[in-house]
Enzyme design. Structure first.
Site, PDB file in Angstrom:
ATOM      1  N   ASP A  42       0.811  -1.218   0.000  1.00  0.00           N
ATOM      2  CA  ASP A  42       0.000   0.000   0.000  1.00  0.00           C
ATOM      3  C   ASP A  42       0.846   1.271   0.000  1.00  0.00           C
ATOM      4  O   ASP A  42       0.395   2.332   0.416  1.00  0.00           O
ATOM      5  CB  ASP A  42      -0.957   0.001   1.195  1.00  0.00           C
ATOM      6  CG  ASP A  42      -0.217  -0.086   2.521  1.00  0.00           C
ATOM      7  OD1 ASP A  42       1.007  -0.299   2.504  1.00  0.00           O
ATOM      8  OD2 ASP A  42      -0.876   0.047   3.577  1.00  0.00           O
ATOM      9  N   HIS A 245      24.243   1.362 -18.780  1.00  0.00           N
ATOM     10  CA  HIS A 245      23.144   1.702 -17.882  1.00  0.00           C
ATOM     11  C   HIS A 245      23.333   0.998 -16.539  1.00  0.00           C
ATOM     12  O   HIS A 245      22.442   0.338 -16.027  1.00  0.00           O
ATOM     13  CB  HIS A 245      21.796   1.332 -18.508  1.00  0.00           C
ATOM     14  CG  HIS A 245      21.413   2.212 -19.656  1.00  0.00           C
ATOM     15  ND1 HIS A 245      20.423   1.879 -20.560  1.00  0.00           N
ATOM     16  CD2 HIS A 245      21.889   3.421 -20.060  1.00  0.00           C
ATOM     17  CE1 HIS A 245      20.310   2.833 -21.459  1.00  0.00           C
ATOM     18  NE2 HIS A 245      21.187   3.784 -21.178  1.00  0.00           N
ATOM     19  N   ASP A 262      26.848   9.617 -14.445  1.00  0.00           N
ATOM     20  CA  ASP A 262      25.835  10.078 -15.400  1.00  0.00           C
ATOM     21  C   ASP A 262      24.593  10.387 -14.579  1.00  0.00           C
ATOM     22  O   ASP A 262      23.899   9.477 -14.121  1.00  0.00           O
ATOM     23  CB  ASP A 262      25.569   8.979 -16.430  1.00  0.00           C
ATOM     24  CG  ASP A 262      24.613   9.411 -17.533  1.00  0.00           C
ATOM     25  OD1 ASP A 262      23.845  10.369 -17.321  1.00  0.00           O
ATOM     26  OD2 ASP A 262      24.622   8.772 -18.613  1.00  0.00           O
ATOM     27  N   ASP A 273      21.007  16.420 -18.123  1.00  0.00           N
ATOM     28  CA  ASP A 273      21.638  15.110 -18.313  1.00  0.00           C
ATOM     29  C   ASP A 273      23.134  15.344 -18.533  1.00  0.00           C
ATOM     30  O   ASP A 273      23.536  15.821 -19.588  1.00  0.00           O
ATOM     31  CB  ASP A 273      21.007  14.413 -19.525  1.00  0.00           C
ATOM     32  CG  ASP A 273      21.452  12.977 -19.693  1.00  0.00           C
ATOM     33  OD1 ASP A 273      22.251  12.500 -18.877  1.00  0.00           O
ATOM     34  OD2 ASP A 273      21.006  12.335 -20.665  1.00  0.00           O
ATOM     35  N   HIS A 352      26.984   3.206 -28.516  1.00  0.00           N
ATOM     36  CA  HIS A 352      25.749   3.987 -28.501  1.00  0.00           C
ATOM     37  C   HIS A 352      25.836   5.196 -29.430  1.00  0.00           C
ATOM     38  O   HIS A 352      26.890   5.515 -29.977  1.00  0.00           O
ATOM     39  CB  HIS A 352      25.406   4.426 -27.079  1.00  0.00           C
ATOM     40  CG  HIS A 352      26.483   5.240 -26.403  1.00  0.00           C
ATOM     41  ND1 HIS A 352      26.637   6.590 -26.598  1.00  0.00           N
ATOM     42  CD2 HIS A 352      27.452   4.867 -25.520  1.00  0.00           C
ATOM     43  CE1 HIS A 352      27.646   7.036 -25.852  1.00  0.00           C
ATOM     44  NE2 HIS A 352      28.164   6.011 -25.201  1.00  0.00           N
ATOM     45  N   HIS A 356      20.741  12.554 -27.699  1.00  0.00           N
ATOM     46  CA  HIS A 356      19.286  12.379 -27.786  1.00  0.00           C
ATOM     47  C   HIS A 356      18.625  13.706 -27.432  1.00  0.00           C
ATOM     48  O   HIS A 356      19.220  14.575 -26.785  1.00  0.00           O
ATOM     49  CB  HIS A 356      18.818  11.274 -26.822  1.00  0.00           C
ATOM     50  CG  HIS A 356      19.303  11.453 -25.399  1.00  0.00           C
ATOM     51  ND1 HIS A 356      18.720  12.332 -24.512  1.00  0.00           N
ATOM     52  CD2 HIS A 356      20.335  10.878 -24.729  1.00  0.00           C
ATOM     53  CE1 HIS A 356      19.361  12.286 -23.353  1.00  0.00           C
ATOM     54  NE2 HIS A 356      20.353  11.412 -23.463  1.00  0.00           N
ATOM     55  N   HIS A 363      15.073  11.332 -22.233  1.00  0.00           N
ATOM     56  CA  HIS A 363      15.138  10.939 -23.642  1.00  0.00           C
ATOM     57  C   HIS A 363      13.857  11.479 -24.262  1.00  0.00           C
ATOM     58  O   HIS A 363      12.833  10.797 -24.321  1.00  0.00           O
ATOM     59  CB  HIS A 363      15.243   9.417 -23.791  1.00  0.00           C
ATOM     60  CG  HIS A 363      16.535   8.873 -23.285  1.00  0.00           C
ATOM     61  ND1 HIS A 363      16.652   7.645 -22.687  1.00  0.00           N
ATOM     62  CD2 HIS A 363      17.792   9.397 -23.283  1.00  0.00           C
ATOM     63  CE1 HIS A 363      17.914   7.432 -22.328  1.00  0.00           C
ATOM     64  NE2 HIS A 363      18.615   8.489 -22.690  1.00  0.00           N
ATOM     65  N   GLU A 386      27.157  13.165 -26.235  1.00  0.00           N
ATOM     66  CA  GLU A 386      27.746  12.283 -25.219  1.00  0.00           C
ATOM     67  C   GLU A 386      28.555  11.120 -25.810  1.00  0.00           C
ATOM     68  O   GLU A 386      28.199   9.957 -25.626  1.00  0.00           O
ATOM     69  CB  GLU A 386      26.649  11.723 -24.320  1.00  0.00           C
ATOM     70  CG  GLU A 386      25.473  11.096 -25.057  1.00  0.00           C
ATOM     71  CD  GLU A 386      24.494  10.416 -24.115  1.00  0.00           C
ATOM     72  OE1 GLU A 386      24.937   9.639 -23.252  1.00  0.00           O
ATOM     73  OE2 GLU A 386      23.287  10.665 -24.256  1.00  0.00           O
ATOM     74  N   TYR A 390      34.623   2.528 -24.112  1.00  0.00           N
ATOM     75  CA  TYR A 390      34.477   1.521 -23.064  1.00  0.00           C
ATOM     76  C   TYR A 390      35.307   0.294 -23.444  1.00  0.00           C
ATOM     77  O   TYR A 390      34.982  -0.400 -24.414  1.00  0.00           O
ATOM     78  CB  TYR A 390      33.005   1.145 -22.899  1.00  0.00           C
ATOM     79  CG  TYR A 390      32.095   2.358 -22.896  1.00  0.00           C
ATOM     80  CD1 TYR A 390      31.838   3.065 -21.730  1.00  0.00           C
ATOM     81  CD2 TYR A 390      31.546   2.829 -24.095  1.00  0.00           C
ATOM     82  CE1 TYR A 390      31.037   4.195 -21.741  1.00  0.00           C
ATOM     83  CE2 TYR A 390      30.741   3.950 -24.116  1.00  0.00           C
ATOM     84  CZ  TYR A 390      30.496   4.637 -22.943  1.00  0.00           C
ATOM     85  OH  TYR A 390      29.705   5.758 -22.962  1.00  0.00           O
ATOM     86  N   ARG A 408      32.853   8.560 -20.501  1.00  0.00           N
ATOM     87  CA  ARG A 408      31.820   9.266 -21.273  1.00  0.00           C
ATOM     88  C   ARG A 408      31.827  10.726 -20.834  1.00  0.00           C
ATOM     89  O   ARG A 408      32.026  11.032 -19.662  1.00  0.00           O
ATOM     90  CB  ARG A 408      30.435   8.632 -21.040  1.00  0.00           C
ATOM     91  CG  ARG A 408      29.331   9.255 -21.877  1.00  0.00           C
ATOM     92  CD  ARG A 408      28.098   8.358 -21.971  1.00  0.00           C
ATOM     93  NE  ARG A 408      27.433   8.099 -20.701  1.00  0.00           N
ATOM     94  CZ  ARG A 408      27.438   6.929 -20.071  1.00  0.00           C
ATOM     95  NH1 ARG A 408      28.130   5.909 -20.560  1.00  0.00           N
ATOM     96  NH2 ARG A 408      26.797   6.768 -18.927  1.00  0.00           N
ATOM     97  N   GLU A 410      29.333  14.078 -21.362  1.00  0.00           N
ATOM     98  CA  GLU A 410      28.000  14.446 -21.872  1.00  0.00           C
ATOM     99  C   GLU A 410      27.613  15.846 -21.427  1.00  0.00           C
ATOM    100  O   GLU A 410      27.735  16.195 -20.250  1.00  0.00           O
ATOM    101  CB  GLU A 410      26.967  13.449 -21.351  1.00  0.00           C
ATOM    102  CG  GLU A 410      25.539  13.754 -21.783  1.00  0.00           C
ATOM    103  CD  GLU A 410      24.566  12.701 -21.286  1.00  0.00           C
ATOM    104  OE1 GLU A 410      23.487  12.576 -21.880  1.00  0.00           O
ATOM    105  OE2 GLU A 410      24.882  12.007 -20.289  1.00  0.00           O
TER     106      GLU A 410
END
Length: 441
Positions: A42, A245, A262, A273, A352, A356, A363, A386, A390, A408, A410
């Site tokens: 709940d 991710h 990130d 972002d 990637h 975006h 996104h 970005e 890797y 990365r 970005e």
């Protein structure tokens, strides 16, 4: 109850008017609010309004339906929402009610949500086209079909049911792609909060710190500025940075490792972002710096393409060429530049796209291609740039000095009439800038 949206009632009204002009006077638009989501038993997840619903009215409550009826003499913008209820408000907080929907949120009229079954069929009658997001909410889909069937059952009595159903997103998302001055102000505020949060994490970092401790430093800054995480913060130390991710945020940053963060704030519904990668000790190793500099050069190459009239995909192509050329020079790839790009060999280290759209969703909505071609950039568009690299910790095909390095960089970019503006430009980006920032602990 005061509407805290950062967008004026007049702007919400202009958005609705523009959308209604696009669909015509024989149409009707139906948008339900986001449902509450059960977390366990709940208890519920923090409520977050549906972005399309929010874009058109800024109403923050669940159990609501916005109905736009172009050309209706008695009011075009109607909201069905919960009634005031002192008993429930004592548990869950204040509600706007029908009076608040009109006075605070600029609706032409408002009705109790419990009257939806009775009133909506009458609004559908005489309208030839229904604009709606089919497939988002299966229960509401069935309700809408039921209301249309109710009108069809009255055809012998002269009722005129809708005969065409159209996807609302095609038109609405094109509007959302272009940000107004007020939207840009909110996005800049989200970016500024995010910059402050990333600085806090950089200055806290030290060997032995846990990823979740850095996450806590970030998100404390978000909440201290009346913002929320725009998405699940990614904090990856060492080889965890190679997981695009990464979710666990439970690892430990060891001496000599990099940390990739990130994370971005959501302020008044609008997202930032940012990704930065920094050495937990405050100093890059030779190999870490080489890859970091290469990712920085790829971002600069993509950023050079961020101007009106340039194809959106040009930025990604520029980043790919820069990264591939650099990987060849470092010996991580072999062969000719053109062949490596044509055969996609760079994807082994760069899996990637380079960005975006950004807005109410991290996104964000909007087509990237039109008639099969990359769309042209235009003033008011906001997107991320970005690039990253890797190198898997278990990639035995490369020298061990490169293994487990994930990087990365970005930033958030607004297209202006004469070029672009980097909304997140205040945050240290290059290896030298990052080392200077971290020295200020």
């Amino acid at each position: 109850m005061k509407a805290l949206t950062g967008i004026t009632a007049g702007e919400f009204a202009r958005r609705r008017k523009q959308l209604m002009r696009m669909v015509g006077d024989d149409a009707i638009l139906v948008l339900p609010a986001a449902p509450e989501r059960v977390r366990s038993h709940d208890t519920f997840y923090p409520y977050r309004q549906d972005s399309d619903f929010w874009y058109l009215c800024g109403f923050p409550e669940p159990e609501a339906v916005l109905v736009l009826v172009p050309g209706r003499k008695h009011g075009e913008a109607l909201l069905f929402c919960r009634e005031r209820d002192p008993e429930r408000e004592g548990w869950d907080g204040p509600r706007a009610g029908q009076e608040g929907a009109v006075e605070e949120f600029g609706m032409d009229d408002a009705y109790p949500i419990d009257d939806l079954d009775e009133i909506l069929p009458g609004l559908l009658e005489g309208r030839s086209r229904v604009y709606y997001h089919f497939g988002r909410d299966a229960d509401f889909d069935l309700k809408l079909i039921g209301w249309v069937r109710h009108v069809r059952a009255q055809v012998r009595q002269g009722a005129q049911p809708p005969h065409e159903f159209l996807e609302l997103g095609h038109l609405l998302h094109e509007l959302r792609l272009f940000k107004s001055k007020d939207e840009i102000k909110l996005m800049q505020r989200a970016a500024d909060i995010s910059v402050e949060a990333h600085r806090a994490a950089m200055r806290t970092a030290k060997p032995g710190i846990r990823e979740y401790e850095l996450q806590a430093d970030l998100e404390r800054v978000f909440r201290a500025n009346d913002a929320w995480p725009a998405y699940n913060s990614i904090v990856g130390a060492g080889h965890n940075a190679c997981v695009l991710h990464y979710r666990a945020n439970s690892g430990q940053a060891k001496e000599g490792e990099l940390v990739l963060i990130d994370a971005g704030a959501e302020y008044r519904g609008y997202a930032a972002d940012i990704t930065r990668t920094f050495p937990v000790t405050g100093r890059f190793s030779k190999e870490q710096r080489a890859l970091h500099d290469l990712v920085g050069a790829a971002q600069a190459a993509a950023l050079a393409q961020a101007k009106p009239g340039t194809a959106y995909e040009a930025g990604h192509n520029a980043a790919v060429e820069t990264l591939t050329e650099g990987l060849l020079k470092l010996g991580l790839l072999k062969g000719k530049l053109e062949k490596n790009i044509a055969e996609g060999r760079y994807r082994r280290f760069y899996r990637h796209k380079t960005g975006h759209w950004l807005g109410l969703d991290v996104h964000d909505v909007g087509d990237y291609r039109i008639d099969g071609e990359s769309r042209q950039l235009e003033p008011g568009m906001v997107f991320t740039i970005e690039p990253g690299l890797y190198v898997g910790a278990d990639d035995t095909a490369v020298h061990e000095k490169w293994r487990g390095i994930g990087i990365r960089i970005e930033d958030d970019v607004l297209i202006t009439s004469d070029g672009h503006r980097v909304l997140t430009n205040a945050l240290a980006r290059s290896a030298d800038e990052i080392e200077t920032e971290m020295a200020q602990q």
